[in-house]
Design a protein around this motif. Sequence first.
Motif, PDB file in Angstrom:
ATOM      1  N   GLN A  86      46.038  47.623  28.752  1.00 36.56           N
ATOM      2  CA  GLN A  86      47.129  47.222  27.862  1.00 36.56           C
ATOM      3  C   GLN A  86      48.176  46.395  28.609  1.00 36.56           C
ATOM      4  OE1 GLN A  86      49.135  50.474  25.955  1.00 36.56           O
ATOM      5  NE2 GLN A  86      50.598  49.164  24.881  1.00 36.56           N
ATOM      6  N   ALA A  87      48.592  46.867  29.790  1.00 32.25           N
ATOM      7  CA  ALA A  87      49.610  46.150  30.559  1.00 32.25           C
ATOM      8  C   ALA A  87      49.103  44.800  31.041  1.00 32.25           C
ATOM      9  CB  ALA A  87      50.047  47.004  31.749  1.00 32.25           C
ATOM     10  N   ALA A  88      47.820  44.733  31.433  1.00 28.65           N
ATOM     11  CA  ALA A  88      47.244  43.462  31.891  1.00 28.65           C
ATOM     12  C   ALA A  88      47.221  42.442  30.760  1.00 28.65           C
ATOM     13  CB  ALA A  88      45.839  43.696  32.430  1.00 28.65           C
ATOM     14  N   LEU A  89      46.874  42.908  29.542  1.00 25.12           N
ATOM     15  CA  LEU A  89      46.848  42.006  28.386  1.00 25.12           C
ATOM     16  C   LEU A  89      48.257  41.530  28.041  1.00 25.12           C
ATOM     17  CD1 LEU A  89      44.261  43.880  26.142  1.00 25.12           C
ATOM     18  CD2 LEU A  89      43.934  41.673  27.253  1.00 25.12           C
ATOM     19  N   GLN A  90      49.230  42.419  28.076  1.00 23.59           N
ATOM     20  CA  GLN A  90      50.612  42.033  27.790  1.00 23.59           C
ATOM     21  C   GLN A  90      51.116  41.001  28.808  1.00 23.59           C
ATOM     22  OE1 GLN A  90      52.322  45.982  27.779  1.00 23.59           O
ATOM     23  NE2 GLN A  90      52.487  46.002  25.545  1.00 23.59           N
ATOM     24  N   LYS A  91      50.775  41.219  30.069  1.00 24.26           N
ATOM     25  CA  LYS A  91      51.178  40.282  31.120  1.00 24.26           C
ATOM     26  C   LYS A  91      50.549  38.909  30.887  1.00 24.26           C
ATOM     27  CE  LYS A  91      51.164  39.765  36.189  1.00 24.26           C
ATOM     28  NZ  LYS A  91      50.389  38.521  36.249  1.00 24.26           N
ATOM     29  N   MET A  92      49.258  38.903  30.565  1.00 21.06           N
ATOM     30  CA  MET A  92      48.563  37.634  30.322  1.00 21.06           C
ATOM     31  C   MET A  92      49.145  36.894  29.117  1.00 21.06           C
ATOM     32  SD  MET A  92      45.753  36.363  28.229  1.00 21.06           S
ATOM     33  CE  MET A  92      44.604  37.701  27.983  1.00 21.06           C
ATOM     34  N   LEU A  93      49.432  37.606  28.017  1.00 25.71           N
ATOM     35  CA  LEU A  93      49.983  36.977  26.812  1.00 25.71           C
ATOM     36  C   LEU A  93      51.396  36.447  27.073  1.00 25.71           C
ATOM     37  CD1 LEU A  93      48.756  39.462  24.056  1.00 25.71           C
ATOM     38  CD2 LEU A  93      47.818  37.220  24.627  1.00 25.71           C
TER      39      LEU A  93
ATOM     40  N   THR B 197      33.491  47.057  30.654  1.00 29.88           N
ATOM     41  CA  THR B 197      34.043  46.927  29.300  1.00 29.88           C
ATOM     42  C   THR B 197      35.443  46.324  29.345  1.00 29.88           C
ATOM     43  OG1 THR B 197      32.773  48.880  28.632  1.00 29.88           O
ATOM     44  CG2 THR B 197      34.555  48.173  27.176  1.00 29.88           C
ATOM     45  N   GLU B 198      36.267  46.750  30.289  1.00 27.21           N
ATOM     46  CA  GLU B 198      37.613  46.182  30.427  1.00 27.21           C
ATOM     47  C   GLU B 198      37.547  44.692  30.724  1.00 27.21           C
ATOM     48  OE1 GLU B 198      39.806  48.315  33.350  1.00 27.21           O
ATOM     49  OE2 GLU B 198      40.384  49.916  31.959  1.00 27.21           O
ATOM     50  N   ASP B 199      36.618  44.315  31.599  1.00 28.10           N
ATOM     51  CA  ASP B 199      36.453  42.895  31.932  1.00 28.10           C
ATOM     52  C   ASP B 199      36.101  42.093  30.679  1.00 28.10           C
ATOM     53  OD1 ASP B 199      36.931  43.676  34.486  1.00 28.10           O
ATOM     54  OD2 ASP B 199      34.881  43.408  35.207  1.00 28.10           O
ATOM     55  N   VAL B 200      35.174  42.633  29.889  1.00 26.18           N
ATOM     56  CA  VAL B 200      34.725  41.940  28.672  1.00 26.18           C
ATOM     57  C   VAL B 200      35.883  41.770  27.701  1.00 26.18           C
ATOM     58  CG1 VAL B 200      33.316  42.184  26.589  1.00 26.18           C
ATOM     59  CG2 VAL B 200      32.308  42.610  28.836  1.00 26.18           C
ATOM     60  N   ILE B 201      36.676  42.830  27.473  1.00 23.33           N
ATOM     61  CA  ILE B 201      37.801  42.769  26.535  1.00 23.33           C
ATOM     62  C   ILE B 201      38.835  41.748  27.007  1.00 23.33           C
ATOM     63  CG2 ILE B 201      39.742  44.085  25.582  1.00 23.33           C
ATOM     64  CD1 ILE B 201      37.892  46.574  25.742  1.00 23.33           C
ATOM     65  N   PHE B 202      39.159  41.786  28.276  1.00 24.35           N
ATOM     66  CA  PHE B 202      40.155  40.862  28.832  1.00 24.35           C
ATOM     67  C   PHE B 202      39.710  39.415  28.662  1.00 24.35           C
ATOM     68  CE2 PHE B 202      42.419  38.493  32.049  1.00 24.35           C
ATOM     69  CZ  PHE B 202      43.690  39.052  32.041  1.00 24.35           C
ATOM     70  N   ARG B 203      38.426  39.146  28.990  1.00 27.28           N
ATOM     71  CA  ARG B 203      37.918  37.772  28.900  1.00 27.28           C
ATOM     72  C   ARG B 203      37.864  37.294  27.452  1.00 27.28           C
ATOM     73  NH1 ARG B 203      39.098  35.811  33.707  1.00 27.28           N
ATOM     74  NH2 ARG B 203      37.876  36.709  35.413  1.00 27.28           N
ATOM     75  N   ILE B 204      37.577  38.180  26.510  1.00 32.35           N
ATOM     76  CA  ILE B 204      37.521  37.793  25.094  1.00 32.35           C
ATOM     77  C   ILE B 204      38.908  37.374  24.614  1.00 32.35           C
ATOM     78  CG2 ILE B 204      37.254  38.708  22.748  1.00 32.35           C
ATOM     79  CD1 ILE B 204      34.871  40.324  23.801  1.00 32.35           C
ATOM     80  N   ILE B 205      39.931  38.161  24.942  1.00 29.85           N
ATOM     81  CA  ILE B 205      41.305  37.809  24.540  1.00 29.85           C
ATOM     82  C   ILE B 205      41.713  36.496  25.190  1.00 29.85           C
ATOM     83  CG2 ILE B 205      43.699  38.561  24.507  1.00 29.85           C
ATOM     84  CD1 ILE B 205      41.792  40.234  22.786  1.00 29.85           C
ATOM     85  N   GLU B 206      41.409  36.345  26.461  1.00 27.62           N
ATOM     86  CA  GLU B 206      41.756  35.128  27.198  1.00 27.62           C
ATOM     87  C   GLU B 206      41.101  33.904  26.573  1.00 27.62           C
ATOM     88  OE1 GLU B 206      42.322  34.391  31.887  1.00 27.62           O
ATOM     89  OE2 GLU B 206      40.269  34.798  31.277  1.00 27.62           O
ATOM     90  N   GLU B 207      39.817  34.000  26.263  1.00 25.62           N
ATOM     91  CA  GLU B 207      39.077  32.885  25.655  1.00 25.62           C
ATOM     92  C   GLU B 207      39.604  32.565  24.261  1.00 25.62           C
ATOM     93  OE1 GLU B 207      36.245  29.848  25.365  1.00 25.62           O
ATOM     94  OE2 GLU B 207      36.783  31.064  27.106  1.00 25.62           O
ATOM     95  N   SER B 208      39.920  33.595  23.477  1.00 30.52           N
ATOM     96  CA  SER B 208      40.418  33.386  22.114  1.00 30.52           C
ATOM     97  C   SER B 208      41.772  32.686  22.112  1.00 30.52           C
ATOM     98  CB  SER B 208      40.522  34.726  21.377  1.00 30.52           C
ATOM     99  OG  SER B 208      39.261  35.348  21.275  1.00 30.52           O
ATOM    100  N   VAL B 209      42.666  33.115  22.995  1.00 29.57           N
ATOM    101  CA  VAL B 209      43.991  32.498  23.062  1.00 29.57           C
ATOM    102  C   VAL B 209      43.882  31.052  23.545  1.00 29.57           C
ATOM    103  CG1 VAL B 209      46.231  32.574  24.224  1.00 29.57           C
ATOM    104  CG2 VAL B 209      45.180  34.687  23.404  1.00 29.57           C
ATOM    105  N   THR B 210      43.018  30.810  24.521  1.00 32.10           N
ATOM    106  CA  THR B 210      42.804  29.441  25.024  1.00 32.10           C
ATOM    107  C   THR B 210      42.281  28.533  23.920  1.00 32.10           C
ATOM    108  OG1 THR B 210      42.324  30.291  27.243  1.00 32.10           O
ATOM    109  CG2 THR B 210      41.609  28.048  26.744  1.00 32.10           C
ATOM    110  N   ASN B 211      41.315  29.015  23.142  1.00 34.05           N
ATOM    111  CA  ASN B 211      40.769  28.227  22.029  1.00 34.05           C
ATOM    112  C   ASN B 211      41.831  27.948  20.974  1.00 34.05           C
ATOM    113  OD1 ASN B 211      38.255  28.120  23.213  1.00 34.05           O
ATOM    114  ND2 ASN B 211      37.426  29.839  22.053  1.00 34.05           N
ATOM    115  N   ALA B 212      42.677  28.969  20.673  1.00 30.11           N
ATOM    116  CA  ALA B 212      43.720  28.789  19.669  1.00 30.11           C
ATOM    117  C   ALA B 212      44.691  27.681  20.071  1.00 30.11           C
ATOM    118  CB  ALA B 212      44.475  30.101  19.459  1.00 30.11           C
ATOM    119  N   LEU B 213      45.006  27.610  21.366  1.00 32.93           N
ATOM    120  CA  LEU B 213      45.929  26.582  21.853  1.00 32.93           C
ATOM    121  C   LEU B 213      45.262  25.219  21.957  1.00 32.93           C
ATOM    122  CD1 LEU B 213      47.810  28.534  24.658  1.00 32.93           C
ATOM    123  CD2 LEU B 213      48.862  27.499  22.662  1.00 32.93           C
ATOM    124  N   ARG B 214      44.087  25.185  22.581  1.00 34.25           N
ATOM    125  CA  ARG B 214      43.428  23.917  22.895  1.00 34.25           C
ATOM    126  C   ARG B 214      42.834  23.247  21.672  1.00 34.25           C
ATOM    127  NH1 ARG B 214      38.764  24.470  27.120  1.00 34.25           N
ATOM    128  NH2 ARG B 214      40.509  25.152  28.400  1.00 34.25           N
TER     129      ARG B 214
END
Length: 437
Positions: A315-322, A348-365
């Motif tokens: 949770q904290a890693a995702l908040q920091k990334m966002l 599983t944590e790696d997969v969740i983190f990468r999915i959020i990262e990829e989704s946010v990148t796609n939304a911006l780009r």
Amino acid sequence: MKNSFEKLVIFRRILVWLNLIAVLFNSAIFYLASSYIVRSNMSFEFLYKINALPGSPIDIFWQSAISYLLLAGVMTYRHYCKKDEEHNNRLLLIEFFLTIIVFWNLRFTYNGVILLYFVDLFISLRNKKPSRQLNLWLAMAIFILIIFSLTDTVVLGNLTNIPQLDTYISFLPISTKTSVVLISNALTLINLMIFTGILVLYAIYLHKREFVIKEQLAKAAQTNLELQNYAALSSHIAEDRERKRIARDLHDSVGHALTGVIAGVDAAKVLIDIDPEKAKVQLTKVSKVVKRGLEGIRASLNKLRPGALENYTLQAALQKMLKEYSDISQMKFDFQYQWGDAEFEKTTEDVIFRIIEESVTNALRHGHASQAKIWFLKNENYEILIQDNGSGCSKIKAGFGLTQMKERVAIVGGRVTFSGDNGFTVKVEIPKEGNKL
């Protein structure tokens, strides 16, 4: 382009000074001609010939001179004192009314001041984008040009009762009359020539500016292409280096371990019939080598983990990334995490983190989104909802990013769906079984 604009400014200054001379000259004619008529005892003839009672000649002179000096002062102040757009528009409006006042004070005998305002207006609006205000200024410019076209002494003489300057000049001596007419015509001609020159320079300025803009856009497009190629090349180089690093790690750890396993198993096969006890010892050694190999594999895989997950909870890693994304792009996130203290395997944590990262990148780009909601819901399964307000797409064609996302989710036994309606939506379901420690 800069030289063309500087020439425009210089010609405008010349036009300001020329109009000052013309205003003073024309207003002075009223006074000097009136004085000569009175001294020559031609007042009765003058009143009989003029179409309306004249005003005070001295008032005409001072009113014309003062109102024009105010107009020139406002123009100079506005050009040298950079103000906000609203203040600039107020000054332009004041210039408009002062131009009409000067024109009136001169009894419509000199229209060069209208051309001066027309030039000043267009120089001021050269960089303005189309808007209601710009349309208003253009309408005012057209209005003032219509007034300019009507400022013919014959037309005004028939339409109004304003005393005409030609009537005053007609009572002057022939030599003086000739000089006055020549000077008046020369001032008018020079004014028109400078005005025409300014229009030509303005057209050149606009042409050069358009050329410069096109050239800058072409350079920007070329630079953007080079940056994209550089980014792609850098990404390829980074991926290649990472593959080589992983290959070296696997070769050093797994390769050596498997070599030892093969040797140990071969030895155990020989010893199993001769000395079973030694065979067991040998197999124990093989087991230890296999365990060390697995530890090496885990160490290599851990190096691929996002750095934030090493020091923070999911949770904290995702908040920091966002927050980092929000600081850079000004994108706003509605982040809700309802998974509580649930713990997951590192994979599983790696997969969740990468999915959020990829989704946010796609939304911006790709979607050019300004807002996104990222909800972590806990129902029968662990669910993730990622929805942005970007452009979306009617037909979704899975590229490298979406394909990678599917593959990652499949690793942990989950599934992912995409929707391009009302922005872009990603829904992820991860089964509870097998993902909790």
